[in-house]
Scaffold this motif. Structure first.
Motif, mmCIF file in Angstrom:
data_model
loop_
_atom_site.group_PDB
_atom_site.id
_atom_site.type_symbol
_atom_site.label_atom_id
_atom_site.label_comp_id
_atom_site.label_asym_id
_atom_site.label_seq_id
_atom_site.Cartn_x
_atom_site.Cartn_y
_atom_site.Cartn_z
ATOM 1 N N ALA A 232 -33.056 -42.235 1.438
ATOM 2 C CA ALA A 232 -33.942 -41.163 1.476
ATOM 3 C C ALA A 232 -32.744 -39.878 0.979
ATOM 4 N N THR A 233 -33.397 -38.703 0.786
ATOM 5 C CA THR A 233 -32.638 -37.433 0.507
ATOM 6 C C THR A 233 -31.743 -37.019 1.506
ATOM 7 N N VAL A 234 -30.422 -37.565 1.698
ATOM 8 C CA VAL A 234 -29.572 -36.930 2.761
ATOM 9 C C VAL A 234 -28.527 -36.037 2.261
ATOM 10 N N ASP A 235 -27.908 -35.292 3.330
ATOM 11 C CA ASP A 235 -26.889 -34.270 2.834
ATOM 12 C C ASP A 235 -25.529 -35.010 2.314
ATOM 13 N N ASN A 236 -25.226 -35.827 2.808
ATOM 14 C CA ASN A 236 -24.022 -36.540 2.417
ATOM 15 C C ASN A 236 -24.033 -37.811 1.741
ATOM 16 N N ALA A 237 -25.295 -37.826 0.663
ATOM 17 C CA ALA A 237 -25.133 -38.931 -0.004
ATOM 18 C C ALA A 237 -23.829 -39.145 -0.674
ATOM 19 N N ASP A 238 -23.256 -38.346 -1.028
ATOM 20 C CA ASP A 238 -22.099 -38.090 -1.877
ATOM 21 C C ASP A 238 -20.804 -39.078 -1.093
ATOM 22 N N GLU A 239 -20.838 -38.681 0.127
ATOM 23 C CA GLU A 239 -19.878 -39.753 0.949
ATOM 24 C C GLU A 239 -20.168 -41.038 0.981
ATOM 25 N N VAL A 240 -21.591 -41.487 0.730
ATOM 26 C CA VAL A 240 -22.083 -42.951 0.766
ATOM 27 C C VAL A 240 -21.494 -43.517 -0.543
ATOM 28 N N ALA A 241 -21.934 -42.607 -1.328
ATOM 29 C CA ALA A 241 -21.320 -43.083 -2.931
ATOM 30 C C ALA A 241 -19.730 -43.455 -2.824
ATOM 31 N N ASP A 242 -18.903 -42.386 -2.548
ATOM 32 C CA ASP A 242 -17.572 -42.604 -2.366
ATOM 33 C C ASP A 242 -17.069 -43.923 -1.734
#
Ligand code: ADP
Length: 731
Positions: free
Chosen positions: A179-189
């Protein structure tokens, strides 16, 4: 355009176009640009109903086209079969789909022949523990609803499973849908993945708050929805949607509220039904009533007849799908649901009404506001592409301050960031034992090294916390004889291996082993109570009056409990003991052939809950039997546990076990056969057919199937006459 997507099996792009996917949605096009059909890892953080599933399908199909195997990890068992059915449309392109739903303790080798396997994260975790060889050959792993890593109970399994799969298959493509979450970038990292992040939706969404006589939308516009004297705002909003020819999805905070609201809204929807809809709904209601013979079933059928329904996790799976289908077919006009419906199931609606934005939370000790993420997921169900001009999601306020708060909290706010819950004790002890037992790590340093590949480590950095948690967990596991530590080596004991393969929380295993060690001939209630007090069983809450009733029962049946009964002065422990007793008593009732309806009434639960407890007990007692065998405990004890398990599995008294073990017999028919003098499987093979047919109330096809399953040579019922009155009421 799908025909421009590289890497797909021949014919797939054309098939997509034929099935209405003429153009890729923008987030899908971004995913293709990011290389999702070239084996690149990707996190897609996009709103509900924006086509995430197709992103996953593109990845899996291209991976299969390159000769690989894909795994699709779902958060709920109910979704596994739904997704499998969805992916089966690729069968024409030589893509085989399998779903792994078997017991935890098997490696399901047959799955190795499948191109796409669908499974829950728990199941995948157990496949890894059991060393399923095909897990080593995965080329693509999809994690659906990856934002659920944030869930305190189930998140850690998803997190550890992804870390393990990546370690077993270096370079495996990971596609995480969120879902749209604030820290999707952390998950991607964490996953070394590209990120596609978008707020794009296939249909416009307007969100707002209803207060007084109007909805105020996020763009400042208002829509008048007056509430009549004595009318409830929800009813007014549902009626308003009906005027526009649309349907509503109403989210409330408990099962009971869902049922009550559906009953009331049925009076609103009833007037808007056409004769055709009424007829179609009558058929659905009949199907619903025939699913089970309970009050819930009847209540649901009664509401559905009038165009409304409730939907919650206490319903049987067949109930849920009948409701979902009738809603998608636009026959049902309103569904009142608990938030479980927001997760996963595809039921778009013209208007979403979030009636309750707070829910009772035991740990919090009161009513707690829902997370923004959760409410946004509910919002996301608004608007049916191709049918509605736009979707509307509305919260309800009963004063001006609340309206302001709802705007702040849910309309304007971004969803919370997701965070790892791996450091929680039950998660750590379970996953550290599994990591050691499956040979992923053999030393404390090895464990730390493995954990460095988790989201937890990615989020906490180089802090000392991880080492501290690992050390205290290893102490616990060593103290309970699950692991040995010698020098720098950590190895699993035989007991530890068994526990990990059985998929038990080590604390459950410790409780079971402790209880069975001195037991010689435990009663079923004793066995049920033992497994009900483990952390792997959700206990029933004590309601008012229960404390007294179960305290009394506790003294009455004191001799049956395995292990020491806590004293009434050990307040918390005693309370937990009583909750477990209430759950155990439910199981004992079930295993004594008490009617399902009586049970749901007596314990204040739904039929789905009874099923859930029965399944959990069956699994835990099976595990208890294994542990008792492995530890060479008294053979009588092993037999007693096995029998307690079978009785709960079939829901029958001892004398029916043999009969109830025949497929298609079930608890009620077994009792009737027994009473007619057909007492065993052998009797089914020998007894007079008309006697059997009479006990089965003249149902020839059922009788034939049962006789066949019992191994009778000539099961045919042709020309067999019934010599007992046929009761047409029978199910
Ligand atoms: P999500 O998984 O993001 O919640 P889904 O994958 O369930 O959303 O997609 C919602 C609906 O949109 C499905 O019915 C799907 O068939 C449809 N859909 C997906 N992609 C497209 C597309 N490019 N064009 C038209 N319809 C699409």
């Amino acid at each position: 355009n799908p025909t421009d997507v590289p890497g797909l099996p021949t014919g797939v792009p054309e098939h997509l176009v034929e099935s209405g996917i003429e153009e890729l949605y923008p987030p899908q096009a971004d995913a293709v640009d990011a290389g999702v059909t070239d084996g690149e890892s990707l996190v897609a953080s996009v709103p509900t109903a924006s086509g995430k599933t197709l992103i996953a399908e593109l990845a899996m199909l291209s991976s299969v086209e390159r000769g690989g195997t894909a795994l699709y990890v779902v958060p709920l068992r109910a979704l596994a079969s739904e997704k499998k059915a969805e992916f089966e449309r690729w069968a024409d392109f030589d893509v085989d789909v399998g779903v792994s739903t078997g017991n935890y303790e098997s490696s399901e080798e047959w799955l190795s022949s499948r191109d796409i396997v669908v499974a829950t994260s728990e199941k995948v975790d157990s496949l890894v523990r059991n060393g399923a060889p095909w897990i080593d050959d995965l080329t693509c792993v999809v994690a659906d609803e990856v934002h659920l890593v944030d869930d305190p109970n189930r998140g850690p399994t998803l997190e550890v499973t992804l870390a393990k799969l990546r370690r077993i298959n270096p370079g495996v493509q990971v596609v995480a849908l969120s879902a749209t979450v604030d820290n999707a970038d952390e998950v991607a990292d964490w996953l070394d993945a590209a990120l596609v992040r978008s707020d794009w939706r296939p249909i416009d969404l307007r969100t707002g708050v209803h207060y007084g006589d109007a909805i105020t939308f996020d763009d400042g516009e208002q829509r008048e929805v007056p509430v009549g004297a004595g009318e409830r705002p929800t009813a007014a909003l549902v009626a308003d949607t009906l005027d526009e020819g649309g349907s509503s999805l109403v989210f409330v905070n408990s099962r009971r509220n869902a049922e009550a609201a559906a009953r009331r809204l049925a009076d609103v929807t009833e007037g808007a039904l056409t004769p055709e809809e009424r007829a179609a709904l009558a058929d659905v209601a009949d199907d619903i009533a025939s699913v089970s013979d309970t009050e819930t079933s009847d209540d649901l059928a009664a509401a559905v007849r009038k165009g409304a329904a409730f939907h919650h996790a206490g319903l049987a799976a067949d109930h849920r799908s009948l409701v979902e289908d009738a809603f998608r077919d636009r026959e049902l006009k309103a569904i009142c649901a608990t938030p479980t419906l927001a997760a996963g199931v595809n039921t778009p609606s013209r208007r979403v009404i979030v009636r309750d934005w707070r829910r009772y939370d035991g740990e919090f000790g009161g009513m707690k506001p829902l997370d923004t993420l959760e409410v946004h997921q509910m919002f996301g169900r608004a608007g049916r592409p191709g049918l509605d001009p736009y979707g509307e999601a509305v919260l309800l306020a009963n004063d001006h301050d609340t309206m302001d708060e709802l705007f702040e909290r849910y309309v304007w706010a971004d969803p919370e960031p997701v965070g790892s819950k791996l450091a929680r004790e039950p998660a750590m002890r379970t996953h550290l034992l599994a990591t050691v037992a499956s040979g992923f790590a053999r030393t404390r340093e090895g464990l730390l090294d493995f954990l460095a590949g988790t989201l937890y480590a990615a989020q906490t950095g180089e802090g000392g916390r991880l080492a501290g948690v690992v050390d205290s967990t290893l102490d616990y596991l060593a103290a309970n004889d699950f692991v040995d530590r010698e020098g720098g080596e950590v190895t699993a004991t035989n007991l530890g291996h068994t526990v990990s393969r059985l998929y038990l929380d080590p604390m459950s295993a410790a409780e079971i082993v402790d209880g069975l060690r001195d037991a010689d001939d435990p009663t079923p209630l004793g066995c049920y109570h033992l497994v009900c007090r483990t952390p792997d069983m959700y206990e029933l809450y004590l309601k008012s009056g229960d404390r007294e009733a179960y305290t009394e029962l506790c003294y009455e049946r004191e001799g049956e409990f395995l292990g020491r009964v806590p004293s009434e002065f050990e307040d918390v422990r005693f309370e937990e003991w009583l909750s477990a007793l209430k759950t155990a008593k439910l199981l004992e009732d079930w295993a004594s052939e008490v009617d399902e309806d009586r049970i749901t009434e007596r314990y204040g639960v739904g039929p789905g809950d009874v099923r859930g407890k029965v399944d959990a007990a069956e699994w835990l007692l099976g595990a208890a039997e294994r542990l008792a065998t492995d530890l060479d405990l008294d053979p009588d004890c092993v037999v007693a546990v096995r029998e307690a398990k079978k009785r709960v599995q079939y829901g029958v008294r001892e004398e029916l076990l043999d009969l109830a073990g025949v497929r298609n017999v079930g608890r009620k028919r077994a009792r009737r056969l027994y009473e007619a003098g057909v007492e065993s499987r052998a009797d089914l093979r020998e007894a007079d057919k008309s006697l059997i047919l009479g006990a089965l109330r003249g149902r020839e096809r059922t009788a034939e199937r049962i006789l066949e399953n019992a191994g009778r040579r000539d099961p045919s019922m042709d020309a067999v006459s019934v010599d007992v009155d046929v009761d047409v009421e029978d199910g």
